[in-house]
Design a protein around this motif. Sequence first.
Motif, PDB file in Angstrom:
ATOM      1  N   LEU A  12     -10.670   0.078   6.096  1.00 40.80           N
ATOM      2  CA  LEU A  12      -9.759  -0.484   7.099  1.00 40.80           C
ATOM      3  C   LEU A  12      -9.331  -1.858   6.602  1.00 40.80           C
ATOM      4  N   LEU A  13      -8.032  -2.106   6.629  1.00 38.70           N
ATOM      5  CA  LEU A  13      -7.517  -3.433   6.269  1.00 38.70           C
ATOM      6  C   LEU A  13      -7.140  -4.164   7.548  1.00 38.70           C
ATOM      7  N   LYS A  14      -7.779  -5.320   7.750  1.00 31.93           N
ATOM      8  CA  LYS A  14      -7.406  -6.176   8.893  1.00 31.93           C
ATOM      9  C   LYS A  14      -6.575  -7.342   8.371  1.00 31.93           C
ATOM     10  N   MET A  15      -5.373  -7.475   8.918  1.00 34.84           N
ATOM     11  CA  MET A  15      -4.519  -8.602   8.537  1.00 34.84           C
ATOM     12  C   MET A  15      -4.185  -9.412   9.767  1.00 34.84           C
ATOM     13  N   SER A  16      -4.232 -10.700   9.592  1.00 36.24           N
ATOM     14  CA  SER A  16      -3.804 -11.570  10.662  1.00 36.24           C
ATOM     15  C   SER A  16      -2.282 -11.498  10.734  1.00 36.24           C
ATOM     16  N   GLY A  17      -1.732 -11.626  11.930  1.00 34.58           N
ATOM     17  CA  GLY A  17      -0.272 -11.599  12.077  1.00 34.58           C
ATOM     18  C   GLY A  17       0.386 -12.671  11.222  1.00 34.58           C
ATOM     19  N   GLU A  18      -0.323 -13.759  11.011  1.00 29.85           N
ATOM     20  CA  GLU A  18       0.240 -14.878  10.236  1.00 29.85           C
ATOM     21  C   GLU A  18       0.616 -14.468   8.808  1.00 29.85           C
ATOM     22  N   VAL A  19      -0.045 -13.442   8.302  1.00 27.62           N
ATOM     23  CA  VAL A  19       0.276 -12.967   6.943  1.00 27.62           C
ATOM     24  C   VAL A  19       1.754 -12.560   6.873  1.00 27.62           C
ATOM     25  N   LEU A  20       2.270 -12.020   7.974  1.00 27.55           N
ATOM     26  CA  LEU A  20       3.647 -11.508   7.978  1.00 27.55           C
ATOM     27  C   LEU A  20       4.705 -12.613   8.079  1.00 27.55           C
ATOM     28  N   MET A  21       4.272 -13.832   8.372  1.00 24.67           N
ATOM     29  CA  MET A  21       5.235 -14.938   8.532  1.00 24.67           C
ATOM     30  C   MET A  21       5.752 -15.444   7.191  1.00 24.67           C
ATOM     31  N   GLY A  22       4.984 -15.158   6.107  1.00 28.33           N
ATOM     32  CA  GLY A  22       5.338 -15.760   4.815  1.00 28.33           C
ATOM     33  C   GLY A  22       5.205 -17.274   4.933  1.00 28.33           C
ATOM     34  N   TYR A  46      -3.735   5.120  -5.286  1.00 26.52           N
ATOM     35  CA  TYR A  46      -5.024   5.101  -5.970  1.00 26.52           C
ATOM     36  C   TYR A  46      -5.977   6.136  -5.341  1.00 26.52           C
ATOM     37  N   GLY A  47      -5.579   6.671  -4.173  1.00 23.17           N
ATOM     38  CA  GLY A  47      -6.360   7.736  -3.547  1.00 23.17           C
ATOM     39  C   GLY A  47      -7.275   7.288  -2.422  1.00 23.17           C
ATOM     40  N   ILE A  48      -7.012   6.113  -1.891  1.00 24.91           N
ATOM     41  CA  ILE A  48      -7.859   5.591  -0.808  1.00 24.91           C
ATOM     42  C   ILE A  48      -7.303   6.025   0.549  1.00 24.91           C
ATOM     43  N   GLU A  49      -8.190   6.402   1.474  1.00 26.43           N
ATOM     44  CA  GLU A  49      -7.767   6.621   2.861  1.00 26.43           C
ATOM     45  C   GLU A  49      -7.757   5.253   3.525  1.00 26.43           C
ATOM     46  N   LEU A  50      -6.626   4.920   4.147  1.00 26.71           N
ATOM     47  CA  LEU A  50      -6.469   3.544   4.641  1.00 26.71           C
ATOM     48  C   LEU A  50      -5.997   3.511   6.088  1.00 26.71           C
ATOM     49  N   CYS A  51      -6.671   2.706   6.892  1.00 24.35           N
ATOM     50  CA  CYS A  51      -6.137   2.404   8.217  1.00 24.35           C
ATOM     51  C   CYS A  51      -5.995   0.894   8.353  1.00 24.35           C
ATOM     52  N   LEU A  52      -5.180   0.491   9.295  1.00 21.22           N
ATOM     53  CA  LEU A  52      -4.818  -0.919   9.398  1.00 21.22           C
ATOM     54  C   LEU A  52      -4.969  -1.428  10.825  1.00 21.22           C
ATOM     55  N   VAL A  53      -5.407  -2.664  10.935  1.00 18.66           N
ATOM     56  CA  VAL A  53      -5.316  -3.390  12.200  1.00 18.66           C
ATOM     57  C   VAL A  53      -4.575  -4.670  11.887  1.00 18.66           C
ATOM     58  N   ILE A  54      -3.514  -4.917  12.647  1.00 20.87           N
ATOM     59  CA  ILE A  54      -2.749  -6.134  12.413  1.00 20.87           C
ATOM     60  C   ILE A  54      -2.773  -6.995  13.680  1.00 20.87           C
ATOM     61  N   GLY A  55      -2.958  -8.298  13.489  1.00 14.97           N
ATOM     62  CA  GLY A  55      -3.000  -9.221  14.627  1.00 14.97           C
ATOM     63  C   GLY A  55      -1.616  -9.506  15.166  1.00 14.97           C
ATOM     64  N   ASP A 158     -15.878   2.905   4.776  1.00 14.83           N
ATOM     65  CA  ASP A 158     -16.949   2.358   3.924  1.00 14.83           C
ATOM     66  C   ASP A 158     -16.940   0.839   3.932  1.00 14.83           C
ATOM     67  N   ALA A 159     -15.810   0.233   4.299  1.00 10.15           N
ATOM     68  CA  ALA A 159     -15.718  -1.236   4.282  1.00 10.15           C
ATOM     69  C   ALA A 159     -14.544  -1.693   5.130  1.00 10.15           C
ATOM     70  N   LEU A 160     -14.648  -2.936   5.582  1.00  7.21           N
ATOM     71  CA  LEU A 160     -13.527  -3.595   6.265  1.00  7.21           C
ATOM     72  C   LEU A 160     -13.006  -4.662   5.306  1.00  7.21           C
ATOM     73  N   PHE A 161     -11.747  -4.554   4.919  1.00  7.92           N
ATOM     74  CA  PHE A 161     -11.124  -5.568   4.072  1.00  7.92           C
ATOM     75  C   PHE A 161     -10.358  -6.517   4.962  1.00  7.92           C
ATOM     76  N   LYS A 162     -10.679  -7.794   4.850  1.00  7.13           N
ATOM     77  CA  LYS A 162      -9.944  -8.775   5.665  1.00  7.13           C
ATOM     78  C   LYS A 162      -8.986  -9.535   4.751  1.00  7.13           C
ATOM     79  N   GLY A 163      -7.696  -9.240   4.891  1.00  4.05           N
ATOM     80  CA  GLY A 163      -6.674  -9.888   4.071  1.00  4.05           C
ATOM     81  C   GLY A 163      -6.195 -11.158   4.747  1.00  4.05           C
ATOM     82  N   THR A 164      -6.387 -12.292   4.060  1.00  2.32           N
ATOM     83  CA  THR A 164      -6.025 -13.579   4.654  1.00  2.32           C
ATOM     84  C   THR A 164      -5.132 -14.354   3.676  1.00  2.32           C
ATOM     85  N   SER A 165      -4.894 -15.622   3.992  1.00  2.00           N
ATOM     86  CA  SER A 165      -4.107 -16.445   3.067  1.00  2.00           C
ATOM     87  C   SER A 165      -5.032 -17.228   2.131  1.00  2.00           C
ATOM     88  N   VAL A 166      -6.337 -17.041   2.255  1.00  2.23           N
ATOM     89  CA  VAL A 166      -7.326 -17.720   1.411  1.00  2.23           C
ATOM     90  C   VAL A 166      -8.106 -16.641   0.654  1.00  2.23           C
TER      91      VAL A 166
END
Length: 239
Positions: A12-22, A46-55, A158-166
């Motif tokens: 699961l990829l969690k992205m903060s809404g701020e990521v979309l602001m550029g 790459y063959g990964i099953e992916l779900c997303l949560v966006i802020g 299997d994991a939670l990926f947290k995509g941030t600006s850092v």
Amino acid sequence: MPDTQPRYKKILLKMSGEVLMGDALFGIDTKTIEAVAEDIKEVIEYGIELCLVIGGGNIFRGVSLAGKGMDRANADYMGMLATVMNALALQGALEKVGVYTRVQSAIPMEAVCEPYIRRRALRHLEKGRVVIFAAGLGAPFFTTDTPAALRTAEMGCDALFKGTSVDGVYTADPKKDPSAQRYESLSYQEVLAKDLRVMDASAIALMRDNKTPIVVFSIRERGNFLKVLKGQGVFTTIA
Ligand code: UDP
């Protein structure tokens, strides 16, 4: 050690809404969302099953108006609706690059997207569709961190990926303190005890109870999502 084999099959990829602001201060930057969609496509191919949560922080956070006197629960519902707007924007960008998606909302809105149905979401993932979970938990007094942890467990990720600006978790805010050091890895307990504010404490506790790792990385660098997924580059693992 860098490796080239997939470490995880379903994430699961969690992205903060701020990521979309550029680089803007509010809203959705189309160039940024297109770039994020390309990175997600690489991971799907790459063959990964992916779900997303966006802020929804790029549009609205409940606490901000609640702090100015608005009823907190009402303000939080507005925040949840902001996450639906981001989910639809991301869905559009992903479908434009040929990635099949479904948006499922915790607040039913049939004219716009599917309601959240766990078994249906699992089936979408099996079929290679990206499932975007919108409207958080459908309940106020939360941020999107806790629904991200909950959906990670419900989907058997299997994991939670947290995509941030850092590019990971630091001892202090690296944008303000140049002496801040990045952690390679942390335990859930350290994150809670040191009050590192990577995610809400309720989300960290849920991840700990389900023994599922959190990978914190920068989603602002193009191509980084797949790189980190392969165990290359810079990130912090919490396990
Ligand atoms: N929200 C909520 N319940 C949830 C998820 C989100 O009430 O289960 C509201 C809350 O007001 C929150 C807003 O939606 O501030 C946007 O989510 P978040 O703050 O997590 O956005 P991010 O900071 O990740 O962009």
